[in-house]
Each structure stands twice: as C-alpha cells, then as structure tokens.
Design a protein around this motif. Sequence first.
Motif, short mmCIF file in Angstrom:
data_model
loop_
_atom_site.label_atom_id
_atom_site.label_comp_id
_atom_site.label_asym_id
_atom_site.label_seq_id
_atom_site.Cartn_x
_atom_site.Cartn_y
_atom_site.Cartn_z
N TYR A 10 -26.97 47.99 5.19
CA TYR A 10 -27.07 46.67 5.79
C TYR A 10 -28.53 46.32 6.07
O TYR A 10 -28.99 45.21 5.74
N LEU A 11 -29.27 47.23 6.66
CA LEU A 11 -30.67 46.96 7.00
C LEU A 11 -31.51 46.75 5.73
O LEU A 11 -32.35 45.85 5.67
N GLU A 12 -31.26 47.57 4.71
CA GLU A 12 -31.97 47.41 3.44
C GLU A 12 -31.66 46.04 2.83
O GLU A 12 -32.56 45.33 2.36
N THR A 13 -30.40 45.67 2.83
CA THR A 13 -29.99 44.37 2.30
C THR A 13 -30.66 43.24 3.07
O THR A 13 -31.12 42.26 2.46
N MET A 14 -30.72 43.36 4.37
CA MET A 14 -31.37 42.33 5.18
C MET A 14 -32.84 42.18 4.80
O MET A 14 -33.33 41.05 4.66
N LEU A 15 -33.53 43.28 4.59
CA LEU A 15 -34.93 43.21 4.19
C LEU A 15 -35.06 42.55 2.81
O LEU A 15 -35.92 41.70 2.60
N LEU A 47 -25.25 46.72 14.92
CA LEU A 47 -26.69 46.83 14.69
C LEU A 47 -27.48 46.14 15.81
O LEU A 47 -28.52 46.63 16.24
N ARG A 48 -26.96 45.02 16.29
CA ARG A 48 -27.61 44.30 17.40
C ARG A 48 -27.54 45.14 18.67
O ARG A 48 -28.54 45.28 19.38
N GLU A 49 -26.38 45.71 18.96
CA GLU A 49 -26.21 46.54 20.15
C GLU A 49 -27.10 47.79 20.11
O GLU A 49 -27.51 48.29 21.15
N SER A 50 -27.39 48.27 18.91
CA SER A 50 -28.22 49.46 18.75
C SER A 50 -29.72 49.12 18.70
O SER A 50 -30.55 50.02 18.60
N GLY A 51 -30.04 47.84 18.72
CA GLY A 51 -31.44 47.43 18.76
C GLY A 51 -32.13 47.35 17.41
O GLY A 51 -33.36 47.32 17.35
N GLY A 59 -27.47 31.87 14.28
CA GLY A 59 -26.91 32.96 13.50
C GLY A 59 -27.88 33.60 12.51
O GLY A 59 -27.49 34.47 11.74
N LEU A 60 -29.14 33.16 12.53
CA LEU A 60 -30.14 33.79 11.66
C LEU A 60 -30.52 35.15 12.23
O LEU A 60 -30.66 35.32 13.44
N ILE A 61 -30.67 36.10 11.33
CA ILE A 61 -30.90 37.50 11.72
C ILE A 61 -32.36 37.86 11.51
O ILE A 61 -32.98 37.46 10.53
N THR A 62 -32.90 38.63 12.46
CA THR A 62 -34.25 39.16 12.36
C THR A 62 -34.19 40.66 12.59
O THR A 62 -33.50 41.13 13.51
N LEU A 63 -34.88 41.40 11.76
CA LEU A 63 -34.98 42.84 11.96
C LEU A 63 -35.97 43.13 13.09
O LEU A 63 -37.05 42.53 13.13
N THR A 64 -35.61 44.02 14.00
CA THR A 64 -36.54 44.46 15.02
C THR A 64 -37.50 45.47 14.39
O THR A 64 -37.30 45.88 13.24
N ASP A 65 -38.50 45.89 15.11
CA ASP A 65 -39.42 46.91 14.58
C ASP A 65 -38.65 48.16 14.19
O ASP A 65 -38.90 48.76 13.15
N GLY A 67 -35.46 48.36 13.34
CA GLY A 67 -34.66 48.07 12.15
C GLY A 67 -35.52 47.97 10.90
O GLY A 67 -35.14 48.43 9.83
N MET A 68 -36.70 47.38 11.04
CA MET A 68 -37.62 47.23 9.92
C MET A 68 -38.10 48.59 9.42
O MET A 68 -38.25 48.79 8.21
N GLU A 69 -38.33 49.51 10.32
CA GLU A 69 -38.77 50.85 9.94
C GLU A 69 -37.75 51.52 9.02
O GLU A 69 -38.09 52.07 7.98
N ILE A 70 -36.50 51.44 9.37
CA ILE A 70 -35.43 52.03 8.56
C ILE A 70 -35.27 51.27 7.25
O ILE A 70 -35.18 51.87 6.18
N ALA A 71 -35.26 49.95 7.33
CA ALA A 71 -35.09 49.13 6.12
C ALA A 71 -36.21 49.41 5.13
O ALA A 71 -35.95 49.57 3.93
#
Length: 121
Positions: A10-15, A47-51, A59-65, A67-71
């Motif tokens: 999911y995180l990779e797809t978001m990036l 994913l939101r609950e996990s930060g 409803g637009l999604i932003t990766l946190t730092d 999340g971005m690290e993993i993505a």
Amino acid sequence: MKIQKAAEDYLETMLMLKEKNGYIRSVDIAQHLGVTKPSVTYSTKRLRESGYIKMDKDGLITLTDKGMEIANRIYTRHKVLTHFFMKLGVSEAIAREDACKVEHDLSPETFEAISKLDRKS
C-alpha cells in the motif's frame, strides 16, 4: 521496523501514485492494487492509526515521514530488482512481476549485493 507485506504494498503504491498523479486517492489505490474500495478503507485506517499516512478532509492521502521511509525503501528495491532482472534477459513485464514477489523478503545483504552487481554492469 516491522511492517506487514500488504502494508508495504500500500505504501509503495501510494508513493508511485504521488509521483505519477501528484496526489493519492483511495480509488486510485484500489484500481492500482486490484482490490475493493472497502479493502482500501480498512487498510488506510490501519496505516493512519499506525502513523504511516495522513488523510485530509477531502480524503487525499499524504505519506508521513515514517510512511515515506518505508515506501522509498520498497520502491527502490522494486526498481533495482526490475532493472537487474531485465539485464538478465527477463522481459520487462515478468521482471516487474518477479520484483514484486521478492522485494519484501530479500535480505538487506542480498539486496546490497545485487545493487552493487547491477551498478557494475
């Protein structure tokens, strides 16, 4: 940092969507991953609950730092492995598919060795 393979996907797809479209929407995630909108809703909530992500009122999604690290880590692995497999003579479609299969499970040592070999050729 331990995270499930599905969450990494999911995180990779978001990036990837952010790079392609300039924004991340749940409907685009569902389409890209071939899953239902309720599945995306459930996963983005976790994913939101996990930060790992934030969602705005539209409803637009932003990766946190975090999340971005993993993505970035997973997406980099995907690109390097795809390129490496293609250099071996594998078609691009199969190389991408195989990269998806191994990008999560490959040890850091093996990935680094592949990266070094790929850079040399």
